[in-house]
Design an enzyme around this catalytic site. Structure first.
Site, PDB file in Angstrom:
ATOM      1  N   GLU A   1       0.977  -0.993  -0.319  1.00 20.43           N
ATOM      2  CA  GLU A   1      -0.226   0.134  -0.102  1.00 20.43           C
ATOM      3  C   GLU A   1       0.451   1.693  -0.136  1.00 20.43           C
ATOM      4  OE1 GLU A   1      -3.027  -0.408   2.526  1.00 20.43           O
ATOM      5  OE2 GLU A   1      -2.441  -1.762   3.657  1.00 20.43           O
TER       6      GLU A   1
ATOM      7  N   ARG B   1       4.417 -13.150   9.666  1.00 20.05           N
ATOM      8  CA  ARG B   1       4.821 -11.721  10.051  1.00 20.05           C
ATOM      9  C   ARG B   1       6.725 -11.599  10.437  1.00 20.05           C
ATOM     10  NH1 ARG B   1       1.374  -7.283  11.480  1.00 20.05           N
ATOM     11  NH2 ARG B   1       3.505  -6.374  11.739  1.00 20.05           N
TER      12      ARG B   1
ATOM     13  N   LYS C   1       3.085   0.966  10.888  1.00 17.11           N
ATOM     14  CA  LYS C   1       3.107   2.229  10.159  1.00 17.11           C
ATOM     15  C   LYS C   1       2.460   3.247  10.362  1.00 17.11           C
ATOM     16  CE  LYS C   1       2.480   0.453   5.616  1.00 17.11           C
ATOM     17  NZ  LYS C   1       2.077   0.130   4.041  1.00 17.11           N
TER      18      LYS C   1
END
Length: 604
Positions: free
Chosen positions: A60, A309, A319
């Protein structure tokens, strides 16, 4: 490669790969686990994708990439590259998931592209955007409406949450779930025409409001957003949701293996439902029309596979939280060398090789775990120890005058750039005046002190043995100079009749290069900055994560050092030339990592 050889190769890999079990323990295994590679091997052996391994990396564009993304980059790009090298059709697309333009910008797109290139990877063909498929996505939404599998819902967001139910209670059907196909088509067209306000209507998939998986309770697949898009301008008033756009984009690009982190595991049934409820011949035709496959290649829907992850202690990976640090001015920017972003690590002096090696070391599994940041630091330390040229830099200069060395004399000394590799020499001009580090002198030395003190001797790295004869102080009692003498018989040989144990670094006074040295440390004091006991994660910030030292002096070879060039400053640590602030005549260097893991001693 023949089918038989592919099958033999896959069987051999199966028998040697410790990661055949996705949840197999990694302890005690010499090879990092990679269950995904095993799954790909099985598909290749079965001929499922006609020898193709097509992956994608879909970031993204709402922030800079961090070390967690590096794991996914190395997986997706590295997997495709490895199979290409082995004779298969391996390729990886870079596709920006730009379905939320409010939080996206071209700055992030440019930074992400640069980070991927810096890590050493290239994508197949042009950069792709989900927005490039907005027309196809819209048409597929119409297909779902016509099939009675999607409807326009006019519940407010608050009402929709209430109707959705909980983890223990089923949801309730929206009162708009029974709208006719004709009304839904009309309403959706008017949504796109801009007739309605943001949030007033949404398009939802018609699945099962009683499903135990909340993601399957008639999820929203389109919402109204009256906003300018950085790629499509004002062409669209409705924007697809990630779960809807992601799977179709994979299908349009003929992706074979859609690899994502474990938080999307509960989304996989929706991924499959959307693709299974669209006509395969329509997906195939669109894929061909976009140039992503040829008619002779069998069309197979992509398969989503999840992996754990990357979690690292003393670090935050959100983020949103990293952006908060930037916006509050708690760091200098996304590329602040204390940040876990790839831009920050690069500026600090981490090399692409060290990050790729780190990702290889941690392996690939489905078991959530926390990796010690010391592994990341060890990776760059090992890389720089093997490859970085040596240099000397005095961080806290103290002047030394050699009283028995002629003032008009000089010698050109040759010191190796690396103790174990033949990469040449650097030249230092030895004269009667030089600088040592203030920490290498003690007027009253503690027990075991092997450096310089009144009446004691020490060797200058690559030069002579010197003895401190006199200490010069200013009016405040601060030591400002040492008067020493050198033994002219000790250049390249040991002194006769005595043993000198200490060796210290130095720089020549006349030709030393002024430098600003930034000593970076870990950004957080606590292993888990998100620990609820600490309250806000910012309460864990390390106030000493940056020390700026001015007035430092480096050996003259650093005058021509290029941006991002790394060095081992002897006895100090590994440093690199700052790629932003350093300039000709203004040397700025960042400490990448210490020579040893000092945090291990503190925490132990």
């Amino acid at each position: 490669m023949t089918d038989a050889s592919k099958t033999d190769r896959a069987e051999k890999h199966k028998n040697s790969d410790v990661s055949a079990d996705p949840n197999a323990a990694e302890s005690g295994s010499k090879t990092p686990s990679n269950f995904i590679r095993h799954l790909v091997e099985q598909d290749l052996a079965a001929g499922k994708h006609a020898g193709r391994v097509q992956t994608r990396f879909p970031p993204e564009p709402n922030g800079f990439l961090h070390i967690g993304h590096a794991k996914s980059i190395c997986l997706n790009f590295g997997l495709a590259r490895s199979y290409l090298d082995e004779g298969y059709q391996g390729a990886c697309n870079l596709r920006f998931d730009d379905t939320n333009p409010e939080k996206e910008s071209q700055e992030y797109i440019d930074a992400i592209r640069e980070d991927i290139r810096w890590l050493g990877f290239t994508w197949q063909g042009d950069v792709r955007y989900t927005s490039s498929y907005f027309q196809q996505l819209y048409e597929f939404a119409l297909e779902l409406i016509r099939a009675g599998k999607a409807y326009v819902c006019s519940l407010t967001p608050e009402q929709a949450r209430e109707y959705r139910g909980t983890l223990t209670e089923p949801g309730r059907d929206s009162p708009y779930r029974t709208r006719s196909v004709e009304e839904n088509l009309d309403m959706f067209a008017r949504m796109q025409a801009g007739e309605f306000a943001d949030g007033s209507h949404s398009l939802r998939a018609k699945i099962d409001m009683a499903s135990p998986n909340i993601n399957m309770r008639d999820p929203v697949i389109y919402r109204i957003r009256s906003i300018n898009h950085h790629q499509t301008g004002e062409a669209w008033k409705v924007y697809p949701m990630y779960d809807y756009a992601h799977c179709i984009s994979d299908a349009l690009e003929h992706v074979t293996h859609s690899l994502c982190t474990l938080e999307f595991e509960d989304h996989r049934p929706l991924y499959d439902w959307i693709l299974q409820n669209l006509p395969p011949e329509t997906l195939n035709a669109a894929c061909i029309a976009l140039g992503n496959k040829t008619p002779d290649v069998p069309y197979v829907l992509p398969q989503q596979t999840e992996f754990a992850r990357l979690n690292i202690n003393y670090t935050v990976m959100s983020k949103r939280k990293l952006k908060e640090l930037v916006e509050l001015g708690l760091v200098s920017g996304w590329d602040d060398p204390r940040m876990p972003t790839l831009s920050g690590l690069r500026r600090r002096g981490f090399t692409p090789q060290s990050i790729r090696h780190f990702c290889d070391m941690i392996g690939m599994s489905r078991s959530e775990s926390i990796v010690d940041v010391g592994m990341l630091e060890s990776s760059i330390r090992d890389d720089l120890d093997a490859n970085a040229p040596r240099a000397m830099c005095v961080l806290r200069p103290l002047k030394v005058t050699l009283s028995n060395y002629p003032a008009d004399k000089y010698e050109l000394l040759q010191l190796p750039k690396h103790p174990k590799k033949d990469i040449g020499h650097r030249e230092l001009r030895f004269t009667a005046e030089l600088f040592i580090d203030r920490s290498d002198f003690e007027e009253v030395p503690p027990p075991g002190f092997k450096r310089l003190s009144p009446g004691s001797e020490v060797r200058l790295r690559g030069a002579y043995v010197i003895r401190c004869d006199e200490v010069i102080k200013d009016e405040a009692g601060e030591v400002v100079e040492l008067r020493c003498s050198h033994d002219d018989q000790t250049l390249g040989q040991n002194p006769v009749g005595r043993k000198v144990k200490g060796v210290i670094h130095w720089v020549p006074a006349a030709t030393a290069v002024p430098a600003e040295v930034r000593i970076y440390d870990r950004l957080f004091l606590n292993a888990n900055p998100d620990d609820k006991v600490l309250g806000d994660f910012k309460n864990s910030l390390n106030p000493d994560s940056l020390q700026v030292l001015t007035g430092c002096l480096a050996e003259p070879s650093l005058a021509s050092a290029a941006a991002e060039e790394s060095f081992q400053f002897e006895r100090e640590g590994y440093f690199c030339v700052d790629r932003v602030d350093s300039a000709p005549g203004k040397l700025v260097v960042n400490r990448t990592v210490s020579l040893r893991d000092s945090w291990a001693k503190i925490s132990g």
